[in-house]
Design a protein around this motif. Structure first.
Motif, short mmCIF file in Angstrom:
data_model
loop_
_atom_site.label_atom_id
_atom_site.label_comp_id
_atom_site.label_asym_id
_atom_site.label_seq_id
_atom_site.Cartn_x
_atom_site.Cartn_y
_atom_site.Cartn_z
N SER A 291 -0.31 4.40 23.58
CA SER A 291 0.87 4.01 22.81
C SER A 291 0.99 4.93 21.60
CB SER A 291 0.74 2.56 22.35
OG SER A 291 -0.42 2.41 21.53
N GLY A 292 2.14 4.88 20.93
CA GLY A 292 2.35 5.70 19.75
C GLY A 292 2.35 7.18 20.10
N CYS A 293 1.69 7.97 19.30
CA CYS A 293 1.53 9.40 19.59
C CYS A 293 0.50 9.56 20.70
CB CYS A 293 1.09 10.15 18.33
SG CYS A 293 0.69 11.88 18.62
N SER A 294 0.88 10.20 21.78
CA SER A 294 -0.03 10.31 22.92
C SER A 294 -1.27 11.15 22.61
CB SER A 294 0.71 10.92 24.12
OG SER A 294 1.25 12.19 23.78
N PHE A 295 -1.23 11.92 21.52
CA PHE A 295 -2.37 12.77 21.16
C PHE A 295 -3.34 12.06 20.22
CE2 PHE A 295 -4.03 16.51 18.59
CZ PHE A 295 -4.86 16.98 19.60
N HIS A 296 -3.04 10.86 19.77
CA HIS A 296 -3.86 10.26 18.71
C HIS A 296 -5.28 9.94 19.18
CE1 HIS A 296 -3.13 6.15 20.44
NE2 HIS A 296 -4.24 5.85 19.78
N THR A 297 -5.50 9.80 20.49
CA THR A 297 -6.84 9.48 20.97
C THR A 297 -7.79 10.67 20.83
OG1 THR A 297 -6.23 10.08 23.24
CG2 THR A 297 -5.98 7.77 22.59
N PRO A 393 -0.73 4.31 12.05
CA PRO A 393 0.66 4.49 12.52
C PRO A 393 0.74 5.41 13.73
CG PRO A 393 0.32 5.59 10.42
CD PRO A 393 -0.88 4.74 10.65
N CYS A 394 -0.25 6.29 13.88
CA CYS A 394 -0.24 7.21 15.01
C CYS A 394 -0.42 6.47 16.34
CB CYS A 394 -1.36 8.25 14.86
SG CYS A 394 -1.21 9.27 13.37
N SER A 395 -1.07 5.31 16.31
CA SER A 395 -1.28 4.54 17.53
C SER A 395 -0.19 3.51 17.77
CB SER A 395 -2.64 3.84 17.48
OG SER A 395 -2.68 2.89 16.42
N VAL A 396 0.73 3.38 16.81
CA VAL A 396 1.78 2.36 16.91
C VAL A 396 3.14 2.96 17.22
CG1 VAL A 396 2.99 0.53 15.68
CG2 VAL A 396 0.53 0.84 15.33
N HIS A 397 3.52 4.02 16.49
CA HIS A 397 4.87 4.56 16.59
C HIS A 397 4.86 5.94 17.26
CE1 HIS A 397 6.19 1.37 13.99
NE2 HIS A 397 5.31 1.71 13.08
#
Length: 429
Positions: A291-297, A393-397
């Protein structure tokens, strides 16, 4: 960028493939989809080269093939000279093939080994009725071979008699035979030696200057695209995360993914000491992207929650721990067996490079409680505690492509709404 109508334009392009499912899923009628291309929008002007780069499996080739309608789009539109080609009939698409062509990555597998080079190139001429007699056909074929740097007398030879670089020149000649205005180059030099790569790139540039051809040049190496592209689009997990000219893309600030790709480019200086940015983890599955930004993981610069004050390295380690818990990828029995009696808490901190204690006391209390649940193998409780407390916020939006100092990037780091670390964004006017 020109204000004129682009030669090729994609809007909200999506290409999903049905995933292979196991027996139980098929029995129950459950279906899952690989989101190879997930909402891509791009423009290519006449005579322009747009580079498309990213790791293997990010959807680059699917973008190219869907633009040419070799694969049907799941959603979105593709415009060629202002016409939505996703709505064309089969016969209309056949006529379009004379204007748009594809150069394949591996010429050995894309050229029929049982046909002579004359027949391979001449096939395109025959299909589109470009020449009307054998003499003119043979002359055209020899002219094409000569134009791509091959000996015209080799027209009656077979593909196995040529080197990889020569075969790619034959592939280029085949694409040129129908005099196209737009060519998708699908990693055309990735299988070639560096010296041969340069020759092919120079040939493509010369042909563009001579005939005004537009290219979508797909590659996984930014250093290759830098020398041929007018603009570069960086792709990750089915989405475009940054777009700019080579000068813009190679100048900070950059999207963290672009920054990592650039750090992997080797320098010819023998004294060069690389400052590599190593991305943690693996590329998530396109079946179930984050979810959110696909790169955040995997991002080394994820925005931390606003309620805590700790270093980025600490926050990244906490996020890695949380993701491993969510995915149930921790073998707690093995970790306990290998811990040398130091305890589960200390073993997990060592495994994820989490300091003892964290620099933020409140965060330390939350982490300690979560780790105590893991000692009891209670994944659910640990996940609930960490997921509620440590939210970025990177994992939410999901970020939008927006103008930054150099080019455009889809990254919350350059969105003023997140300057204070707030999870909830301001309402745009």
């Amino acid at each position: 960028m020109s204000d004129s109508e682009p030669l090729v334009r994609a809007e909200g392009l999506k290409k999903y493939y049905e995933s292979e499912t196991d027996f139980i899923d098929r029995l129950l009628g459950r279906r899952s989809w690989v989101k190879a291309v997930d909402g891509v929008s791009l423009e290519i002007q006449e005579g322009e080269t747009l580079g498309l780069v990213g790791e293997s499996g990010c959807g680059k080739s699917s973008v190219g093939r869907t633009l040419l309608q070799l694969q049907e789009a799941t959603e979105g539109s593709v415009y060629y000279r202002g016409t939505d080609i996703t709505e064309l009939s089969s016969s209309e698409l056949r006529d379009l093939r004379q204007d748009v062509q594809l150069i394949f990555q591996n010429p050995q597998s894309s050229l029929n080994p049982r046909l002579t080079i004359s027949d391979i190139i001449g096939e395109a001429l025959d299909i589109h009725d470009i020449v009307d007699d054998k003499q003119r056909r043979d002359k055209k074929i020899k002219e094409l071979l000569d134009r791509v740097g091959l000996n015209a007398s080799h027209a009656n030879r077979y593909p196995h008699e040529f080197s990889g670089g020569q075969l790619q020149r034959i592939g280029i000649a085949r694409a040129l035979a129908v005099e196209p205005d737009f060519i998708v180059c699908d990693e055309p030099v990735s299988a070639l030696d560096v010296s041969v790569q340069a020759q092919i790139l120079n040939l493509l540039e010369d042909l563009q200057n001579e005939f005004g051809i537009s290219y979508l040049f797909i590659a996984h190496d930014l250093s290759v695209v830098e020398h041929i592209a007018d603009r570069i689009a960086v792709m990750y997990l089915g989405k475009i995360v940054e777009v700019g000219t080579p000068e813009e893309l190679f100048s900070p600030p950059q999207h963290p993914y672009t920054e990592a790709l650039l750090s992997a480019i080797p320098e010819p200086d023998p004294k060069w000491e690389p400052d590599r940015i190593l991305l943690e983890g693996t590329v998530p599955s396109p079946i179930d992207p984050p979810s959110g930004c696909s790169f955040h993981t995997r991002c080394p610069r994820v925005i931390p929650p606003k309620d805590f004050a700790f270093e980025q390295t600490e926050w990244r380690s906490l996020l890695d721990l949380r993701l491993r818990i969510v995915d149930r990828e921790l073998s707690l029995d093995k970790i306990a067996a290998d811990s040398d009696s130091q305890g589960m808490d200390a073993a997990l901190r060592d495994l994820f490079n989490i300091p003892q204690p964290l620099s933020d006391p409140q965060a330390e209390d939350i982490l300690s409680e979560a780790l105590s649940h893991l000692e009891e193998h209670d994944f659910e409780a640990a996940e609930e505690i960490l997921s509620e407390a440590f939210v970025s916020p990177c994992s939410v939006h999901e970020p939008e492509l927006q103008q930054i100092e150099h080019g455009r990037a889809a990254c919350h780091l350059y969105d003023s709404r997140y300057d204070d670390g707030s999870i909830e964004p301001e309402v745009r006017p």
